[in-house]
Structure formats: C-alpha cells, structure tokens
Design an enzyme around this catalytic site. Structure first.
Site, short mmCIF file in Angstrom:
data_model
loop_
_atom_site.label_atom_id
_atom_site.label_comp_id
_atom_site.label_asym_id
_atom_site.label_seq_id
_atom_site.Cartn_x
_atom_site.Cartn_y
_atom_site.Cartn_z
N ASP A 87 0.90 -1.16 0.00
CA ASP A 87 0.00 0.00 0.00
C ASP A 87 0.93 1.21 0.00
OD1 ASP A 87 -2.27 1.62 0.23
OD2 ASP A 87 -2.14 1.63 2.42
N GLU A 124 -1.11 -1.19 -5.00
CA GLU A 124 -2.38 -0.50 -5.22
C GLU A 124 -2.28 0.41 -6.44
OE1 GLU A 124 -4.69 1.04 -1.75
OE2 GLU A 124 -4.76 2.87 -2.95
N ASP A 140 -2.67 1.07 7.05
CA ASP A 140 -1.82 0.81 5.88
C ASP A 140 -1.35 -0.64 5.85
OD1 ASP A 140 -1.00 3.97 5.27
OD2 ASP A 140 -1.18 3.47 7.39
#
Lengths: 170, 170
Positions: free
Chosen positions: B7, B67, B140
C-alpha cells in the site's frame, strides 16, 4: 558544474546534459528514452532505470534536475510522469547526487523570462542559450535541456540561501 | 503461492506478505515502512527502495501486488503514492517478479464482497481471513494484506484468462 535534466514520462522521457555556470551553458548531450506503451508498467520502469543509469555513468553529472508536477488535467498522465520521475530521482539519490525539482513555470521563467512561455519559445531560447542551429527535437528533449539550464542558473542562489539559513540556525 | 502486497505512500508504506491459494490465506509478515517528511524526496525514495529490497530478499514472494491509484482529490497525495509505488514496482520487476496492480475497489470487493466497504470492514475481514485476533494496525498494514489476499484470490483466474486469450490468438 554539470547538470542532467529529466523531463519525465513513461512513453517519452527527455534527458539533457548541460555544463556551465549562471549565464553560460554548453550542450553536453541530449536524447529521448522511449518505452513501448504495450509493455507491463514494471518492465517500462526498469527500462527507464537502465537508461538513467547509463546516462549517469556516461556523463557523471554533479546534480540532477527533474520536473516537478503540481497539477495536471489528466490523472493518468500525472501518474506516468510521477512514476518515471520517481525512478530518475531514485537513481540519482542512490549515487548521492543532489536532486532538484523545478516546476514547469520556474523552468520557463529561467530560460525565457516568462513563466507562461509556450513550447516554441522555450525551444527557441534553449537553442539560443546553447548556441544550436535549431531547437532540439522532440519537445521533450528541449524541455529536459531547459530544466538543466534552469538548475544551472538557480542552483548557486539556492545554495547561498541554504547556507545563509543554516548560518542563522543554532 | 506467496504474495507481497504494497500500500504505497511516502510517509507510511504498508507491506504485507501472505501465502496460500484462492479461499485460503496465511499471514507471513506485515509491517509499515516510514520515511521522515522532512527528508529530501530522493532520500525518502532510496529509504523505501532499501526497505523493499530487504522485504523481497527475506520473504521471496512469487508475485507483488501494488495499489493502483486512478484518481484522488489531492494531487500532492497522488504524487507521493505514485512515486512510492513506482519504486516498489521497479524493485519487483528488476527481479523478474510479476507485478499486479489492483484498484482499491477491487481489493475491497475481494475481501469484503463490496467495492465500497470502509476501512474498518476491510480490517475486520483481513483479521477473519487470516485468523488474527484483531485487525492489523495501522490501516496501511491491513490494506497491504488485503491487497495481497486480493491478488491470491484473483491471480489464478487472471492467469487462466490470459492463457485462454493466448490460446485463441494465432
């Protein structure tokens, strides 16, 4: 002082190297690195990394200047610019080279006197400042040289400012 | 199959490693890499690169999932995400690892059944799927695990699709 300028992009990435001092710049090398739009993103970034490493090895700049992107209409374009720029910045920082980010308007103002100058004007001034017969093509190449010239012009003032600030701090 | 999920972020970058097959995932490792907001961008990207390399060396994943950011309100945030993500993607691709990009809504849909699930729901499902006592903190870290789980679920279907498409082409 020798500066390598990068106009970052995934499809076309301009790279230009200039040498000189404020008010005086000489062309060392200029080119464009391209990666196929159909390749996976990871492969494209690695291709750019290999090219940046080769340019840094060959031209041994004292500093690297990369275009700073604040905002752009197309988020997809911003992403590619940010990704390609990140690879250039990482390659330079890994070698301990100072990396400077300049906005497009700072670059335009440095070489043309106006932050709102168009591509043709930037190309014409790059050619004049480097004493070339015609503006470098494509525009990405001219932009990379303009970025390197901008840094050459601005770096000494920025260094004096940083030293002054450091001097007044405890 | 072992997947490392990222992430991406400059200030806080979630990293999670899971192993398993569709419908079955086991936690291997999870953590957050941080870089000081006051450091130069180049230094921050190199710190992230060093961390990614250490995670890849230690956990030897078969694939990396990052991501994919399509749009976000704050261009400044998008830039940091894109830059950190580019470093992760480059580290993986340099080793020849397959890199997959999944959008936040694909990740949410994979682990919760809804592409519009909130952070708490994603954290709760990550904990349930990995049989943890509580959702991984910070968010996260949970997001990185969700991304890795999403890839574990989706990769075989994507591979079959790619094989089928390759099969019908001459």
């Amino acid at each position: 002082m020798r500066v390598l300028g990068v106009d970052p992009g995934l499809t076309r990435c301009g790279i230009g190297v200039v040498e000189g001092s404020p008010g005086r710049a000489v062309l060392v090398a200029v080119g464009v690195v391209t990666t196929p739009a159909g390749d996976p993103l990871g492969s494209r970034l690695v291709q750019l990394e290999v090219a940046f490493e080769a340019w840094l090895d060959l031209h041994q700049p004292d500093a690297v200047a990369v275009e700073r992107v604040f905002s752009q209409a197309n988020v997809r374009t911003v992403m590619g610019t940010a990704q390609a720029g990140a690879v250039a910045i990482t390659c330079a920082a890994r070698r301990g080279l100072p990396v400077a980010l300049h906005t497009p308007s700072e670059v335009k103002a440095s070489v043309t006197g106006s932050g709102r100058a168009d591509k043709a004007q930037v190309g014409a001034m790059v050619a004049r400042l480097l004493r070339l017969d015609s503006p470098p093509r494509p525009a990405d190449a001219a932009d990379a040289l303009a970025l390197a010239i901008c840094h050459l012009w601005r770096a000494p003032a920025q260094a004096r400012l940083a030293a002054a600030v450091a001097g007044v701090r405890p």
